[in-house]
Write a protein that holds these residues in place. Structure first.
Motif, mmCIF file in Angstrom:
data_model
loop_
_atom_site.group_PDB
_atom_site.id
_atom_site.type_symbol
_atom_site.label_atom_id
_atom_site.label_comp_id
_atom_site.label_asym_id
_atom_site.label_seq_id
_atom_site.Cartn_x
_atom_site.Cartn_y
_atom_site.Cartn_z
ATOM 1 N N VAL A 31 0.845 -1.201 0.000
ATOM 2 C CA VAL A 31 0.000 0.000 0.000
ATOM 3 C C VAL A 31 0.875 1.244 0.000
ATOM 4 C CG1 VAL A 31 -1.657 1.333 1.354
ATOM 5 C CG2 VAL A 31 -1.973 -1.120 1.099
ATOM 6 N N VAL A 67 2.484 1.683 -3.382
ATOM 7 C CA VAL A 67 1.544 2.162 -4.403
ATOM 8 C C VAL A 67 1.291 3.653 -4.200
ATOM 9 C CG1 VAL A 67 -0.811 1.972 -5.304
ATOM 10 C CG2 VAL A 67 0.449 -0.090 -4.701
ATOM 11 N N ARG A 68 1.122 4.051 -2.937
ATOM 12 C CA ARG A 68 0.852 5.468 -2.645
ATOM 13 C C ARG A 68 2.034 6.337 -3.111
ATOM 14 N NH1 ARG A 68 -0.850 5.290 2.786
ATOM 15 N NH2 ARG A 68 -2.956 4.726 2.135
ATOM 16 N N SER A 83 -5.100 9.905 -5.298
ATOM 17 C CA SER A 83 -4.699 8.565 -4.862
ATOM 18 C C SER A 83 -5.798 7.885 -4.041
ATOM 19 C CB SER A 83 -3.394 8.618 -4.073
ATOM 20 O OG SER A 83 -3.611 9.176 -2.814
ATOM 21 N N LEU A 88 -6.388 4.193 -5.164
ATOM 22 C CA LEU A 88 -5.896 3.096 -4.324
ATOM 23 C C LEU A 88 -6.974 2.658 -3.326
ATOM 24 C CD1 LEU A 88 -3.693 1.277 -3.068
ATOM 25 C CD2 LEU A 88 -2.945 3.258 -1.763
#
Lengths: 144, 617, 258
Positions: B44, B47-48, B60, B64
């Motif tokens: 996570v 991805v952020r 985001s 996400l």
């Protein structure tokens, strides 16, 4: 409550018939129980006092019982101890200011006078009428 | 966020859908406990960071999604790219840049991260093409893996709280109860009692207060459906509770969660707080007369606290011991008031039933067991995890179609269902349609939905011993038959596994089991001998083999097996140091020998041998 | 009033009173190990189980603990059905395996024909049968000094953290009502020790006899509104005091009359 239990020490001869009557009446499986009444020397010549529970109005024994084994019988006025509920903690024995709840060491039960459920045997057997179980009106009239 | 009426609710739904439409491209990272244990939190973060690097920081939150559990935990962390539904498994932080550049921004597929079909080795791209998911029908798990678990708006976006609005404005409590009765929904915690009828009994009892409790004390070894639901769809659970509360006239509710589920507690707390702040919990919900609050009660993880009366004692702060239920807890439950206790899975089904109608729900499954059931499929199958299937599906479909068959293509031996109090079902019954009644008929039970698949290397006596050991440990110890009886049953099984069993022990166990079942106070003891009774019923030969021939055909019971080295031993000497008891001797390139008097049958040599030269018999 | 049938005899009962109460009132012997009238029934020992049925149950019957099953009109109870007796023997057999040295358990088991357990005996076991009478009495009396600790086969009765319990007043009710006389205490030289806690007994100011602990007397005085002076003398000396008082009054009376 129709009747009242009256003790007249002046008539007591200390013959201890009351003890026998009590002991047999409360026998368990034919074994005599500890008496709930006992004549004690009153401290003066020829004076015996049959000592038993006074069935106090504000009874310390009832207050001391943490499992509600002691309850007043509304018919007879007696404070009765339910042996099934009693846990033998000795609180009532210690709390009674007249020493009238007693441990029967043989039966391992705490005992106290229950007025035989409304017909006290001791009064029946008292030869001198030092112990009487009589209607309230009668005793009120007599004593004024 | 303020939700004072239905208008507010629909406004949020519209907004959420609009945002979702604006950003069709999404990265879904599974953040269930299984994937987090495998490192999902780092994914996570990566991805952020990756989105920020690609100048997508501002959106985001729309891109996400930290979703709930997909049930395919053994392959975690799982990442899904939408709208293409690309399914990546075992993702590491180092893969994230690649995923964002190739699959998110472009339409490229990263082959090595795709799911490999264990049956034929082929790669599968799309989530719904995987046999594990393809054969499932998800109602209770509808939102798991699809929305951010802790985001109330997203829940509202997928028709969340619409069922609540429907019951509050369009249905009377009695109509709600009738609808749930009509749906045929039965308690998913294992009891299988009609949820609607339970509500009806409770509602009709005059009392100062009524309570709703959600049972999240999932204690069966290997079961995690309730945990996944509480973690991944907390609002679904809350909405189910609210509808139940409206139906029976309760103003207070509790969710009993075991303390081993910290993530479930966190997500539920957040969900409750969001509801309280927005007005969906508290006084005059959606502007109606309906008021309701929910508190979380945390259990300390005793298995017996899943039992209704023990659970209610635990909620009230007492020791979690069951009481005799001659007066049912719907009549006299929490704080001696009428209480509805429903399992997590039961409650999460409610909103969908209300929205889509009882007829729709009862069209799924079998006549007497409607709807779907979540199972936790584990053991010797290729695909393990959480599955939701319509009732009436056969065991064979579950094990071979969804589970992908037995590992290494070994022969199937039995499947254990219903958790520690359930039973084992043999191969001859693989075509049994799975529902409440059929499982009970064959000596097992639905339970909360545990399903452990066993192959020929599993010793059935050892399995019974394992479950009895669990129950002996988890018995609360209040009543004699459960405390002492299960203990003695376990002792007898130990004796048999140690090769000291006598034929009379079987009869002794049967008689003792019967008395424990009749004599015990609560369900734990009453069903405690089940694992023993059902294996005795279907696998008596194996017991007799253990007792008479002193043999364990599965090669599991140490006292009944020998380890030998075969002539194909290459003399590699790998097993010699592996043996902790110096039982193996031999020279390089010569066949080694195990000294039987020294061998403890630990299996260490078997584990290290690369040439299948160790024979267990 | 309702009517139920016990072992073929129709008897009266109050609606909702527990079956065991009715059974005992009828002087039928049903064994129990966890029952005490001072506390709520718990259904732990399972020995009071009986067979129940109703005419409309179509021959189906159930086995319930009579201590917790409320009497209902028309109920047919069998306290010594074949299955019930078997169940009791089996439970007593389990008890005997766990507490082979307890004389109370051995005697009760023998009454149900179990002279030797068919199960593996627990060696070095104690005689605590986990009936919970002690803890429930302690709770009912309002002390909460001891409780059940742990679970399953390792369950035991203990004070918090196994340390001398601050809440205990030394009333000895736990020890005196233990069906297997397992709870130990030591009373000597005007002192008492139970649950690792030492107490001082109240000694009679006249004769020195002791009845209860100082802590218990103080507790009763404080919480039950009883004059603390009542506890200073023993029962016997109190009776003598009463006789003395009444004697004096009677003597005045006697002298006044003569």
């Amino acid at each position: 409550m129709n009747n009242r239990f009256i003790v007249k020490p002046e008539l007591c001869t200390g013959c201890r018939s009351c003890e026998l009557a009590c002991s047999f009446t409360h026998a368990i499986d034919g074994v005599r129980a500890l008496t709930r009444i006992t004549p004690i020397d009153g401290g003066f010549k020829d004076l015996w006092v049959p000592v038993t529970c006074l069935q106090c109005d504000d009874a310390a024994c009832i207050k001391s019982c943490l499992v509600n084994a002691l309850k007043r019988n509304p018919v007879t006025g007696a404070v009765e101890l339910n042996h099934e509920v009693c846990v033998n903690c000795m609180a009532c024995v210690a709390a009674c200011p007249f020493g009238c709840a007693v441990l029967d060491t043989q039966a391992n039960l705490i005992v106290k006078c229950d007025l035989c459920g409304g017909d006290p045997a001791c009064a029946h057997f008292c030869p001198t009428k030092a112990l009487v179980w009589e209607p309230i009106e009668k005793s009120v009239k007599k004593t004024g | 966020m303020n939700i004072k009426n239905v208008k507010d609710l629909n406004k949020i739904k519209k907004e959420t859908l609009a945002i979702s439409k604006k950003h069709p491209k999404k990265v879904l990272v599974c953040c269930g406990t299984g994937c987090i244990a495998n490192g999902a939190t780092k994914i996570v973060e990566s991805v952020r960071d990756g989105l920020a690097k690609r100048k997508l920081k501002d959106v985001s939150i729309e891109i996400l999604k930290e979703t709930g559990c997909h049930g395919f935990c053994e392959l975690g962390p799982l990442v899904i790219i939408e709208p293409q539904e690309i399914f990546y498994t075992k993702v590491k932080p180092k893969h994230v840049d690649d995923i964002l550049d190739k699959s998110f921004l472009e339409n490229e597929i990263i082959e090595p991260l795709l799911f490999t079909n264990p049956v034929d080795g082929s790669k599968i791209t799309k989530y719904n093409d995987i046999s594990f998911f393809k054969h499932q029908q998800r109602i209770a798990l509808r939102n798991l893996g699809k929305i951010s678990a802790h985001d109330m708006k997203e829940y509202i976006g997928v028709d969340g709280y619409q069922a609540l609005a429907k019951v509050l404005f369009k249905m009377t409590p009695d109509e709600v109860i009738e609808e749930v009765i009509k749906s045929g929904l039965r308690g998913r915690g294992g009891g299988g009692f009609s949820a609607g009828k339970k509500w009806k009994i409770c509602k009709n009892i005059q009392a100062d207060k009524h309570y709703v409790i959600c049972n999240g004390d999932e204690g069966d070894p290997g079961a995690f459906m309730d945990r996944s639901i509480m973690e991944g769809d907390p609002h679904g659970v809350l909405e189910g509770m609210m509808i139940a509360a409206y139906a029976i006239g309760a103003k207070e509710g509790y969710i009993y969660v075991r303390d081993e589920y910290p993530l479930a507690v966190t997500h539920l707390e957040k969900a409750i707080l969001d509801c309280e702040r927005s007005g969906l919990l508290g006084e005059n919900i959606l502007g109606t007369d309906f008021s309701f609050t929910i508190k979380i009660a945390r259990g300390a993880g005793a298995f017996v606290c899943g039992e209704s009366s023990a659970l209610m004692k635990s909620v009230a702060g007492e020791v979690g011991e069951p009481r005799a239920k001659y007066v049912r807890s719907v009549v006299k439950g929490l704080y001696d008031e009428p209480t509805v206790l429903n399992n997590v899975e039961t409650l999460v089904n409610i909103p969908t039933i209300i929205r889509k109608g009882a007829d729709w729900y009862s069209s799924i499954g079998t006549k007497k067991s409607t709807g779907t059931k979540v199972f936790s499929l584990v053991g010797k199958v290729r695909n393990t995890g959480l599955i939701e299937v319509p009732m009436g599906i056969t065991l064979r479909e579950i094990i071979y179609d969804i589970g992908g068959g037995i590992l290494e293509d070994r022969p199937f031996k039995a499947v254990q269902t219903g958790g520690p109090s359930g039973g084992c079902i043999p191969e001859s019954m693989l075509d049994l349609p799975v529902d409440f009644d059929s499982l009970t008929e064959v000596g097992s039970m639905m339970g909360s939905g545990g399903m452990i698949v066993m192959d020929d290397k599993t010793c059935i006596v050892d399995v019974a011993k394992y479950f009895l050991e669990f129950l002996v440990e988890e018995s609360c110890g209040k009543c004699t038959p459960c405390r002492e009886g299960l203990y003695q049953l376990h002792k007898l099984l130990e004796k048999i596994c140690a090769g000291k069993g006598e034929m009379s022990d079987i009869e002794k166990m049967e008689r003792l089991s019967e008395n424990v079942m009749i004599g015990s106070l609560c369900g734990l003891g009453k069903s405690g001998p089940n694992p023993l009774m059902s294996t005795l019923k279907h696998f008596k030969d194996e017991y007799i083999e253990h007792i008479k021939d002193k043999k364990c055909r599965a090669g599991v019971c140490p006292e009944l097996i020998t380890y030998e080295i075969l002539d194909n031993c290459t003399g590699c000497m790998a097993c010699i140091p592996a043996c902790g008891y110096d039982a193996i001797t031999g020279k390089k390139k010569e066949v080694h020998i195990i000294a039987q008097d020294k061998c403890t049958k630990c299996g260490a040599c078997y584990a290290v041998c690369n040439f299948d030269s160790i024979l267990v018999s | 009033m309702i009517h139920i049938t016990i072992n073929g005899k129709v008897v009266q009962a109050k609606d909702g009173e527990m079956l065991l109460t009715v059974i005992r009132r009828e002087k039928i012997d049903v064994p129990t190990l966890c029952h005490h009238e001072a506390v709520e029934p718990s259904g732990a020992c399972r020995l009071c189980m009986v067979e129940i049925t109703k005419p409309e149950w179509d021959g189906w019957c159930d086995y319930v603990t009579s201590c917790l099953y409320p009497a209902a009109d028309g109920l047919i109870v069998n306290t010594h059905a074949k299955k019930v007796n078997e169940l009791r023997s089996s439970i007593l057999d389990m008890y005997l395996a766990r507490h082979p040295k307890s004389p109370e358990i051995r005697q009760l088991a023998a009454e149900y024909g179990v002279l030797k357990t068919q199960f593996e005996e627990v060696v070095d076991g104690d005689n605590c049968i986990l009936c919970g009478i002690c803890t429930r009495i302690c709770d009912t009396m309002g002390f909460h000094a001891i409780s059940m600790v742990g679970r399953g086969h390792g369950k035991e009765v203990a004070p918090p953290l196994n340390m001398a319990p601050t809440a205990c007043v030394g009333c000895l009710s736990c020890a005196k009502n233990c069906p297997t006389n397992y709870i130990e205490y030591n009373m000597e030289n005007g002192g008492l020790t139970i649950w690792k806690k030492d107490f001082e007994m109240v000694a009679c100011t006249e004769c020195g006899k002791t009845t209860i602990t100082k802590e218990f007397a103080e507790y009763l005085s404080k919480n039950r509104d009883i004059n603390i002076d009542y506890f200073r003398k023993c029962d016997e000396c109190h009776r003598k005091e009463l006789a003395g008082t009444m004697g004096r009054i009677s003597n005045w009376d006697r002298e006044a009359r003569s």
